[in-house]
Design a protein around this motif. Structure first.
Motif, PDB file in Angstrom:
ATOM      1  N   ALA A   7      44.492  59.256  48.999  1.00 39.35           N
ATOM      2  CA  ALA A   7      44.684  58.342  47.869  1.00 39.35           C
ATOM      3  C   ALA A   7      45.435  57.106  48.320  1.00 39.35           C
ATOM      4  O   ALA A   7      46.080  57.104  49.368  1.00 39.35           O
ATOM      5  CB  ALA A   7      45.464  59.053  46.756  1.00 39.35           C
ATOM      6  N   GLY A   8      45.384  56.084  47.506  1.00 42.53           N
ATOM      7  CA  GLY A   8      46.131  54.880  47.817  1.00 42.53           C
ATOM      8  C   GLY A   8      45.866  53.789  46.799  1.00 42.53           C
ATOM      9  O   GLY A   8      45.196  54.007  45.786  1.00 42.53           O
ATOM     10  N   HIS A   9      46.371  52.626  47.085  1.00 46.69           N
ATOM     11  CA  HIS A   9      46.312  51.500  46.159  1.00 46.69           C
ATOM     12  C   HIS A   9      45.006  50.738  46.261  1.00 46.69           C
ATOM     13  O   HIS A   9      44.420  50.618  47.332  1.00 46.69           O
ATOM     14  CB  HIS A   9      47.477  50.544  46.423  1.00 46.69           C
ATOM     15  CG  HIS A   9      48.799  51.134  46.058  1.00 46.69           C
ATOM     16  ND1 HIS A   9      49.327  51.019  44.801  1.00 46.69           N
ATOM     17  CD2 HIS A   9      49.672  51.871  46.768  1.00 46.69           C
ATOM     18  CE1 HIS A   9      50.481  51.653  44.746  1.00 46.69           C
ATOM     19  NE2 HIS A   9      50.713  52.179  45.942  1.00 46.69           N
ATOM     20  N   LEU A  10      44.592  50.203  45.136  1.00 46.09           N
ATOM     21  CA  LEU A  10      43.472  49.273  45.078  1.00 46.09           C
ATOM     22  C   LEU A  10      43.929  47.980  45.737  1.00 46.09           C
ATOM     23  O   LEU A  10      44.991  47.457  45.416  1.00 46.09           O
ATOM     24  CB  LEU A  10      43.101  49.033  43.610  1.00 46.09           C
ATOM     25  CG  LEU A  10      42.042  47.978  43.328  1.00 46.09           C
ATOM     26  CD1 LEU A  10      40.676  48.441  43.840  1.00 46.09           C
ATOM     27  CD2 LEU A  10      41.984  47.708  41.823  1.00 46.09           C
ATOM     28  N   ASP A  11      43.140  47.483  46.675  1.00 50.80           N
ATOM     29  CA  ASP A  11      43.453  46.226  47.351  1.00 50.80           C
ATOM     30  C   ASP A  11      42.702  45.065  46.704  1.00 50.80           C
ATOM     31  O   ASP A  11      41.681  45.279  46.037  1.00 50.80           O
ATOM     32  CB  ASP A  11      43.059  46.306  48.833  1.00 50.80           C
ATOM     33  CG  ASP A  11      44.051  47.096  49.669  1.00 50.80           C
ATOM     34  OD1 ASP A  11      45.143  47.436  49.165  1.00 50.80           O
ATOM     35  OD2 ASP A  11      43.741  47.372  50.847  1.00 50.80           O
ATOM     36  N   PRO A  12      43.189  43.847  46.918  1.00 45.23           N
ATOM     37  CA  PRO A  12      42.452  42.690  46.403  1.00 45.23           C
ATOM     38  C   PRO A  12      41.036  42.660  46.986  1.00 45.23           C
ATOM     39  O   PRO A  12      40.792  43.128  48.105  1.00 45.23           O
ATOM     40  CB  PRO A  12      43.257  41.491  46.914  1.00 45.23           C
ATOM     41  CG  PRO A  12      44.615  42.027  47.210  1.00 45.23           C
ATOM     42  CD  PRO A  12      44.415  43.458  47.621  1.00 45.23           C
TER      43      PRO A  12
END
Length: 160
Positions: free
Chosen positions: A38-43
């Protein structure tokens, strides 16, 4: 109103094989924790692109999303930041493709394949309070079609 509420958007991958789920063990500011890849949505990326990227970076497994298990919101108090953070998590299910011979993302110690009961028994080690909830929702057959998600071209570099 001067402050606008901005939850952190994250993605997670539920990958099941022979009754076991792919988890990662990672070093965090709160010690060693377990999580789905899992992780963050990037631009400049869609939610699907983000989960494929995060699964590869954290587990060295190709991930082919087949459905959206759910959208989850939780709040976490970061001791290191001294602030509450609200997470909005999009959890996908799908298939593991090839496993690549590459280093895992920084902080990832190893990957594990665990049963639902093993995951439940290790709840005190979960990175998020919704790790087990996502597995249980998957096992209950909760799936939404990927077509539910739409990313406007303006999100990507060079968009309108």
């Amino acid at each position: 109103m001067t402050d606008i509420f901005k939850p952190s958007v994250t993605v997670a991958a539920i990958i099941e094989r022979d009754g076991r789920f792919l988890l990662i063990e990672e070093e965090t500011s709160e010690g060693v924790k377990l999580n789905q890849p899992a992780g963050h949505l990037d631009p400049n990326e869609s939610l699907e692109q983000a989960v494929v990227r995060e699964a590869l970076e954290e587990s060295a497994h190709e991930f082919i999303p087949t459905g959206l298990v759910g959208m989850y919101m939780s709040r976490y108090h970061s001791k290191s930041r001294g602030a509450d953070i609200t997470y909005l998590r999009f959890t996908f299910c799908g298939d593991a493709g090839r496993e690549f011979d590459q280093p895992l993302d920084e902080g990832i110690l190893r990957t594990l394949w665990m049963t639902r009961d093993e995951i439940a028994a290790s709840a005190e080690q979960h990175r998020s309070p919704i790790v087990l909830q996502c597995v249980d929702d998957y096992l209950a057959g909760r799936r939404m079609p990927l077509a539910l998600l739409y990313t406007h071209p303006s999100v990507f570099e060079g968009g309108i």
